[in-house]
Scaffold this motif. Structure first.
Motif, PDB file in Angstrom:
ATOM      1  N   TYR A 171      55.284 -38.991 -14.211  1.00 13.75           N
ATOM      2  CA  TYR A 171      54.965 -38.599 -15.191  1.00 13.75           C
ATOM      3  C   TYR A 171      54.381 -39.586 -16.452  1.00 13.75           C
ATOM      4  N   LEU A 172      53.252 -39.409 -16.841  1.00 13.97           N
ATOM      5  CA  LEU A 172      52.613 -40.070 -17.712  1.00 13.97           C
ATOM      6  C   LEU A 172      52.443 -39.167 -19.213  1.00 13.97           C
ATOM      7  N   SER A 173      53.645 -39.793 -19.991  1.00 15.71           N
ATOM      8  CA  SER A 173      53.574 -39.183 -21.335  1.00 15.71           C
ATOM      9  C   SER A 173      52.992 -40.059 -22.072  1.00 15.71           C
ATOM     10  N   VAL A 174      51.786 -39.310 -22.834  1.00 19.49           N
ATOM     11  CA  VAL A 174      50.828 -40.059 -23.384  1.00 19.49           C
ATOM     12  C   VAL A 174      51.639 -40.894 -24.779  1.00 19.49           C
ATOM     13  N   THR A 175      52.526 -40.386 -25.417  1.00 16.10           N
ATOM     14  CA  THR A 175      53.255 -40.944 -26.668  1.00 16.10           C
ATOM     15  C   THR A 175      54.611 -41.111 -26.136  1.00 16.10           C
ATOM     16  N   ARG A 176      55.272 -41.933 -27.002  1.00 14.82           N
ATOM     17  CA  ARG A 176      56.878 -42.117 -26.716  1.00 14.82           C
ATOM     18  C   ARG A 176      57.658 -40.928 -27.563  1.00 14.82           C
ATOM     19  N   GLY A 177      56.845 -40.040 -28.287  1.00 18.27           N
ATOM     20  CA  GLY A 177      57.665 -39.156 -29.054  1.00 18.27           C
ATOM     21  C   GLY A 177      58.377 -39.565 -30.751  1.00 18.27           C
ATOM     22  N   ASP A 178      57.884 -40.663 -31.018  1.00 22.22           N
ATOM     23  CA  ASP A 178      58.270 -41.042 -32.243  1.00 22.22           C
ATOM     24  C   ASP A 178      58.006 -40.548 -33.518  1.00 22.22           C
ATOM     25  N   GLY A 179      57.351 -39.341 -33.139  1.00 26.65           N
ATOM     26  CA  GLY A 179      56.915 -38.568 -34.804  1.00 26.65           C
ATOM     27  C   GLY A 179      57.896 -37.477 -35.013  1.00 26.65           C
ATOM     28  N   GLY A 180      58.808 -37.119 -34.037  1.00 22.62           N
ATOM     29  CA  GLY A 180      59.336 -35.739 -33.865  1.00 22.62           C
ATOM     30  C   GLY A 180      60.613 -36.050 -34.807  1.00 22.62           C
ATOM     31  N   GLU A 215      58.874 -41.266 -11.275  1.00 24.21           N
ATOM     32  CA  GLU A 215      58.598 -42.433 -12.102  1.00 24.21           C
ATOM     33  C   GLU A 215      57.887 -42.173 -13.507  1.00 24.21           C
ATOM     34  N   GLN A 216      58.285 -43.172 -14.503  1.00 22.34           N
ATOM     35  CA  GLN A 216      57.665 -42.868 -15.694  1.00 22.34           C
ATOM     36  C   GLN A 216      56.549 -43.858 -16.294  1.00 22.34           C
ATOM     37  N   PHE A 217      55.798 -43.159 -16.933  1.00 20.01           N
ATOM     38  CA  PHE A 217      54.602 -44.197 -17.553  1.00 20.01           C
ATOM     39  C   PHE A 217      54.353 -43.703 -19.060  1.00 20.01           C
ATOM     40  N   PHE A 218      53.389 -44.534 -19.654  1.00 23.18           N
ATOM     41  CA  PHE A 218      53.078 -44.305 -21.017  1.00 23.18           C
ATOM     42  C   PHE A 218      51.721 -44.847 -21.291  1.00 23.18           C
ATOM     43  N   THR A 219      51.157 -44.551 -22.272  1.00 22.05           N
ATOM     44  CA  THR A 219      50.129 -45.283 -22.881  1.00 22.05           C
ATOM     45  C   THR A 219      50.487 -45.789 -24.247  1.00 22.05           C
ATOM     46  N   ARG A 220      49.491 -46.494 -24.955  1.00 26.13           N
ATOM     47  CA  ARG A 220      49.787 -46.993 -26.136  1.00 26.13           C
ATOM     48  C   ARG A 220      49.942 -45.920 -27.340  1.00 26.13           C
ATOM     49  N   ALA A 221      49.481 -44.964 -27.427  1.00 30.00           N
ATOM     50  CA  ALA A 221      49.374 -43.836 -28.323  1.00 30.00           C
ATOM     51  C   ALA A 221      50.479 -43.769 -28.945  1.00 30.00           C
ATOM     52  N   ARG A 222      50.837 -43.559 -30.226  1.00 32.19           N
ATOM     53  CA  ARG A 222      51.678 -43.305 -31.281  1.00 32.19           C
ATOM     54  C   ARG A 222      51.593 -41.983 -31.457  1.00 32.19           C
ATOM     55  N   ASP A 223      52.875 -41.346 -31.510  1.00 27.07           N
ATOM     56  CA  ASP A 223      53.307 -39.777 -32.008  1.00 27.07           C
ATOM     57  C   ASP A 223      53.233 -40.021 -33.560  1.00 27.07           C
TER      58      ASP A 223
END
Length: 850
Positions: free
Chosen positions: A75-84, A114-122
């Protein structure tokens, strides 16, 4: 991936997989997990799921893919959900993103992906993909997505959302748009060609699919041309259905309140092809993997592999897993003939993990404390045990991070003749390098851009977290085959309630510098007291605590000496901070708190986040205090506050002089008379959503208002997942999904003389400058005409919204409902938000205003 991330670990991507990290004990796969791992060796396929946030992923599909189809799933989550929002604590922004990162990892340990992210901020809710891509920086996030695709090499890419117009979050649509472009860009050798080194090559996935969400499918819609897949099947080997795994996985998203019940029924998913390589074919309306060869026949040199895997699966004895070691060694040797370097490396890692599991090897590295400072010594215990009749030799134990430590140890873990397991332990006192960087999440090491985190090491792009700085390498010989296991150093202790627990060994600064607040507001210009707590990361730490003040501000005393005798000892100091400007009002500024120790300038606070469902997390925050002068008038200052989840508003109100009392169920149980002592009552965000007692207290609260009280209720949600049928105010209003996401959106004073805008603070448009993340959310869209709406605002191109602030007189008192994001503005020290909130608390002019 970075080299340390692909070193052999006992990691199993099965329904109850566990990573070899200091967050928990090293994995000990049972016979069912080993059997599933053996079957997985015969499958060479992979699927990458892409969406915008933690909790957007389809856990049922991921569980099915990893444990039913036996493919490599990610799973590639573009953000880490920091704006929720946060339903379990007060953490917001980067700290919330850290929690949600760990919730995703906890979910993956259950569903096996497996888990992945980009550098994008939420950065918060976005209404359009255009805005999202502009703030993120489209090219940077696209490059990150391509990097993950090239390293993961999926046969199929699946998006959660459609790239076309839809009634959804702009982040959601943007994630699908990026996936569309990355599908092609990953195969283009000219796109970021600089990363095509070290085995990374261009990669073309076979198909891009949109996983149609059930809420996007209209009744009676023709789905005959779409792929249909039941992901709710039962896995008899593991004893659970994929729906049960999915529920447990999704329930890890606790900060979002996404606990769900287990499902044992069929679960039908639909997929629409968005792009594919070559001309369209019957693949589109067939099965998910139509046209994708998942066997070793697709790989050059793979012909020898399948028979060996079939033999391993057929002969596996769950009562004697060690009997499979010889077959695994033969398979390991046969992998030398596989031409595809990627699959060769991945399957070799799986084989060697299974070898260690079948040999019953357990290895760990522990320390007697959970923290250590650079340049200090700490004792590390490296232990191992073999628990099978197969001879296992421990040939080497290395401490790569500690120069001068013993690096070679020979010991017999399991006797060659069989019999009882033999344990081994070695303890070494090692000195940590003086330049070892303290522990903090790699994406938070430097200040971010507006929409993007900065990452110093390109090898970490996509990684959920960096490898531990403190690891011990164990080299075993299993039936003559050398295998290396990497174990992060952990602190292990026994909790009298929870039993054995582990946490990562942290590298902490010599001194943690912790101001008692991050924001100080100065109404009236009077000096205020700032407390600073110092915490020693090593024994015998001495130095000077000083300040770097912005222009126009002073601190008294400007510095003090300190001496901390023992590791973990604390000292607290008090200072007076004042505006010292002599030529008119001073500007807001940032005060930096610095501890000087042996030529080092230490100015960061060690912060720990503890929630039961995730490992303890450590991060460093700058020891900065935002100083804000404010022209603020307050009326009645005695406030009762029913907090919502993660509510920091009470502390912010105390910071400007209000006397705030936190209230609980007991305050409601005795009736409105007990509330009469308060000039105002405030209901925290989402409090009606989370408190059954509060929902039942409507009569009590309205009686308080009727008697002359001021009641201010902050936003709640009302949706299909959590409908809110309880009345909140004296007259009806309906809470919607409407919001104003642009924190700079113009605010119109619809009723300029309204007491909400004039009493006791005469508001001006500049009071809406400097707001953070958003204006407000979940505005009412329908209300009784008795409510007054003194403000309107709107996002660009939209109609004005008047539901951000509802105000009404009821009896002798005042009721206010507001969707304005005070829960963000007040802790951030936004002056105009305080001035408006003070007016709401005044209720027009006090208890007896009419």
């Amino acid at each position: 991936m970075p080299p340390r991330l692909v070193v052999l670990t006992l990691t199993f991507v099965t329904a109850v997989s566990a990573s070899a990290s200091a967050a928990g004990p090293p994995p000990q796969p049972n016979a069912a997990q080993i059997a599933l791992g053996l079957r997985k060796l015969g499958v060479v396929g992979s699927v990458l799921y892409i969406a915008a946030h933690p909790d957007d992923e389809n856990t049922a599909l991921l569980a099915y893919l990893a444990n039913g189809a036996l493919v490599r799933a990610g799973y590639l989550s573009v953000t880490r959900g920091d704006g929720g929002q946060n339903l379990i604590g007060s953490e917001q922004g980067p700290e919330l993103g850290l929690i949600r990162t760990q919730e995703l990892l906890a979910a993956r340990r259950i569903d096996g992906a497996e888990q992945f992210f980009t550098r994008a901020r939420d950065f918060g809710f976005s209404k359009s993909p255009e805005e999202t891509l502009r703030i993120w920086g489209k090219e940077a996030v696209l490059a990150d997505m391509v990097t993950v695709i090239r390293r993961f090499r999926p046969d199929l890419i699946v998006t959660r959302f459609s790239p076309g117009p839809a009634d959804t979050h702009g982040h959601h649509t943007a994630s699908a748009i990026l996936a569309m472009e990355a599908f092609r860009a990953a195969a283009d050798p000219h796109f970021h060609a600089e990363e095509l080194t070290g085995g990374v090559t261009p990669w073309q996935a076979g198909r891009l699919l949109w996983n149609r969400s059930s809420w996007n499918i209209k009744p009676g819609e023709d789905l005959s041309g779409e792929i249909k897949l039941d992901v709710g099947g039962y896995n008899p080997l593991l004893g659970v259905s994929y729906g049960e795994m999915a529920a447990d996985s999704r329930s890890m998203h606790k900060s979002q309140g996404f606990g769900v019940a287990r499902s044992r029924a069929p679960t039908i998913e639909y997929f629409k092809a968005l792009a594919e390589v070559g001309p369209p074919s019957k693949k589109t309306a067939g099965g998910l993997f139509d046209g994708v060869d998942l066997s070793w026949a697709r790989i050059g040199g793979g012909a020898r592999i399948r028979p060996l895997v079939d033999k391993l699966v057929a002969k596996f004895d769950p009562a004697a897993p060690s009997a499979s070691i010889a077959g695994l060694l033969a398979l390991d040797a046969a992998l030398d003939t596989v031409a595809d370097a990627g699959w060769r490396a991945l399957k070799r890692r799986e084989v060697r993990e299974l070898l260690l599991a079948c040999a019953g090897i357990f290895a760990e590295a522990t320390a007697p404390d959970f923290r250590a400072a650079p340049g200090t010594e700490i004792e590390i215990a490296a232990s191992a045990v073999g628990r099978s009749p197969v001879p296992v030799q421990l040939e080497e134990v290395r401490f790569p991070f500690a120069a001068g430590a013993d690096k070679v140890v020979h010991a017999l873990v399991a006797p060659k003749g069989g019999g009882a397991a033999t344990a081994f332990e070695i303890k070494r006192s090692v000195r940590l390098p003086a330049d070892l960087a303290p522990s903090t999440p790699y994406w938070l090491e430097t200040p971010p851009e507006a929409g993007l985190y900065r990452i110093a090491d390109p090898a970490l792009v996509g990684a959920p977290e960096a490898p531990s700085k403190l690891e011990v390498d164990f080299t075993f010989a299993v039936a003559g085959k050398k295998l290396t296991v990497v174990r992060p150093v952990a602190y292990k202790w026994t909790d009298p309630v929870m039993g054995e627990r582990l946490r990562p060994l942290e590298v902490t600064p010599l001194v943690s510098v912790a101001p008692d607040t991050a924001v100080m507001l100065f109404p009236g210009g009077a000096a205020k007291t700032l407390g600073v707590r110092l915490l020693a990361g090593a024994p015998s730490v001495t130095g000077t605590l000083r300040f770097e003040a912005p222009p126009g501000w002073s601190v008294t005393p400007p510095s003090v000496p300190f001496s901390l005798a023992a590791k973990g000892s604390e000292a607290t100091f008090s200072f007076q901070v004042a505006a010292a400007g002599k030529n008119g009002p001073v500007a807001a500024g940032t005060l930096r708190v610095v501890a000087d120790v042996d030529g080092r300038h230490l100015c960061r606070e060690v912060v720990r986040i503890e929630h039961a469902h995730i490992p303890i997390q450590t991060l460093l925050l700058d020891a900065d205090v935002h100083l804000v002068p404010i022209d603020l008038q307050t009326g009645g200052k005695k406030v009762g506050y029913f907090p919502g989840p993660g509510d920091e508003v009470p502390a912010a109100l105390r910071g400007v002089g209000y006397d705030v009392t936190l209230l609980g169920d007991e305050a409601l149980a005795v009736g409105a008379g007990a509330l009469a002592r308060f000039d105002a009552i405030v209901i925290g965000v989402r409090a009606f959503n989370t408190s059954e007692r509060l929902r039942a207290a409507h009569t009590t609260l309205m009686a308080y208002v009727e008697a002359g009280g001021v009641l201010v209720s902050q936003y709640n949600t009302n949706n299909r997942f959590a409908p809110l049928a309880t009345p909140i105010g004296p007259w009806p209003f309906d809470i919607s999904q409407k919001r104003v996401t642009d924190e700079t959106a113009a605010v119109t004073f619809a009723s300029p003389k309204h007491p909400a805008l004039t009493t006791p603070n005469a508001l001006v448009p500049q009071d809406f400058d400097g707001w953070v993340q958003e204006r407000g959310l979940y505005f009412p869209d329908k209300w009784d005409p008795k409510y007054e709406t003194p403000l309107s605002m709107h996002d660009p191109g939209e109609a004005p919204l008047f539901g951000g602030l509802l105000w009404v007189r009821a009896g002798k008192g005042t009721f206010v409902y507001t969707g304005l994001a005070f829960f963000r503005q007040l802790p951030a020290g936004v002056p105009g938000a305080f001035r408006l909130f003070a007016n709401l608390l005044a209720g027009g002019a006090g208890r007896h205003a009419r």
